[in-house]
Design a protein around this motif. Sequence first.
Motif, short mmCIF file in Angstrom:
data_model
loop_
_atom_site.label_atom_id
_atom_site.label_comp_id
_atom_site.label_asym_id
_atom_site.label_seq_id
_atom_site.Cartn_x
_atom_site.Cartn_y
_atom_site.Cartn_z
N LEU A 92 93.20 -20.03 24.77
CA LEU A 92 93.81 -18.70 24.71
C LEU A 92 93.06 -17.75 23.78
O LEU A 92 93.04 -16.55 24.00
CB LEU A 92 95.28 -18.80 24.29
CG LEU A 92 96.21 -19.48 25.29
CD1 LEU A 92 97.61 -19.58 24.71
CD2 LEU A 92 96.24 -18.75 26.61
N LEU A 93 92.42 -18.30 22.76
CA LEU A 93 91.71 -17.44 21.81
C LEU A 93 90.44 -16.83 22.38
O LEU A 93 89.99 -15.80 21.90
CB LEU A 93 91.37 -18.22 20.53
CG LEU A 93 92.54 -18.61 19.66
CD1 LEU A 93 92.05 -19.29 18.40
CD2 LEU A 93 93.42 -17.42 19.33
N VAL A 94 89.87 -17.45 23.40
CA VAL A 94 88.65 -16.90 23.98
C VAL A 94 88.91 -15.94 25.14
O VAL A 94 88.00 -15.26 25.59
CB VAL A 94 87.66 -18.00 24.42
CG1 VAL A 94 87.21 -18.83 23.24
CG2 VAL A 94 88.25 -18.86 25.51
N VAL A 95 90.15 -15.85 25.59
CA VAL A 95 90.47 -14.94 26.70
C VAL A 95 90.07 -13.50 26.40
O VAL A 95 89.54 -12.81 27.28
CB VAL A 95 91.95 -15.07 27.12
CG1 VAL A 95 92.32 -14.02 28.16
CG2 VAL A 95 92.23 -16.47 27.65
N PRO A 96 90.26 -12.99 25.17
CA PRO A 96 89.82 -11.61 24.90
C PRO A 96 88.32 -11.41 25.17
O PRO A 96 87.90 -10.32 25.59
CB PRO A 96 90.15 -11.39 23.42
CG PRO A 96 91.30 -12.30 23.17
CD PRO A 96 91.02 -13.52 24.02
N VAL B 255 100.34 -19.61 16.02
CA VAL B 255 101.13 -18.50 16.58
C VAL B 255 100.49 -17.17 16.24
O VAL B 255 100.37 -16.29 17.10
CB VAL B 255 102.59 -18.57 16.11
CG1 VAL B 255 103.36 -17.33 16.52
CG2 VAL B 255 103.27 -19.83 16.65
N SER B 256 100.04 -16.99 15.00
CA SER B 256 99.48 -15.68 14.64
C SER B 256 98.21 -15.38 15.43
O SER B 256 98.01 -14.26 15.90
CB SER B 256 99.23 -15.59 13.13
OG SER B 256 98.33 -16.56 12.68
N LEU B 257 97.35 -16.37 15.62
CA LEU B 257 96.11 -16.12 16.36
C LEU B 257 96.37 -15.87 17.84
O LEU B 257 95.75 -14.99 18.45
CB LEU B 257 95.13 -17.28 16.17
CG LEU B 257 94.52 -17.39 14.77
CD1 LEU B 257 93.65 -18.63 14.67
CD2 LEU B 257 93.74 -16.14 14.40
#
Length: 155
Positions: A14-18, A90-92
Amino acid sequence: MPFFAIPYLMLLTLLVVPLIVVKSDEHIKKGVEAYFGVILTTFAMFILIPMKMDRGEYVAEVPESGIIGSVVEWLWSVDPPYNTFPSLHVSLVCMATMIIYNENRKYGMLMILGAALLTLSTFLAKQHFIVDAIGGCILAWLWFKYYFLRKIESI
């Protein structure tokens, strides 16, 4: 619910989706800077407000064999039950969701579903308390509003 260790590990994807959705290099740069701000703030809070998740009674629920048992055992070995407030997971993922939603509402709605599942998994995998998730959401929102949005508006 030991199965929820798997959605908990979704964070990395999910963190690399941006990086895929966001088109502007400047927005990506500001997003990475906001991630680091969240991380640094979280580690400062870990020092100031040390908290621990007691997994004692939940150990018996983890299967002794099989993939799920192995995943939970690995997760608990690399992510010990210390430093729970605020939830960095959660924050990331909230930060990633807000960045994507700001860029593309359709993908943002999908990210909200992923972020909700990940947040739920933090409780069900016995990694965090509800207050940890609330703290993580608030921290992400503050960094998004007061850092990310201001920086991209000035571009």
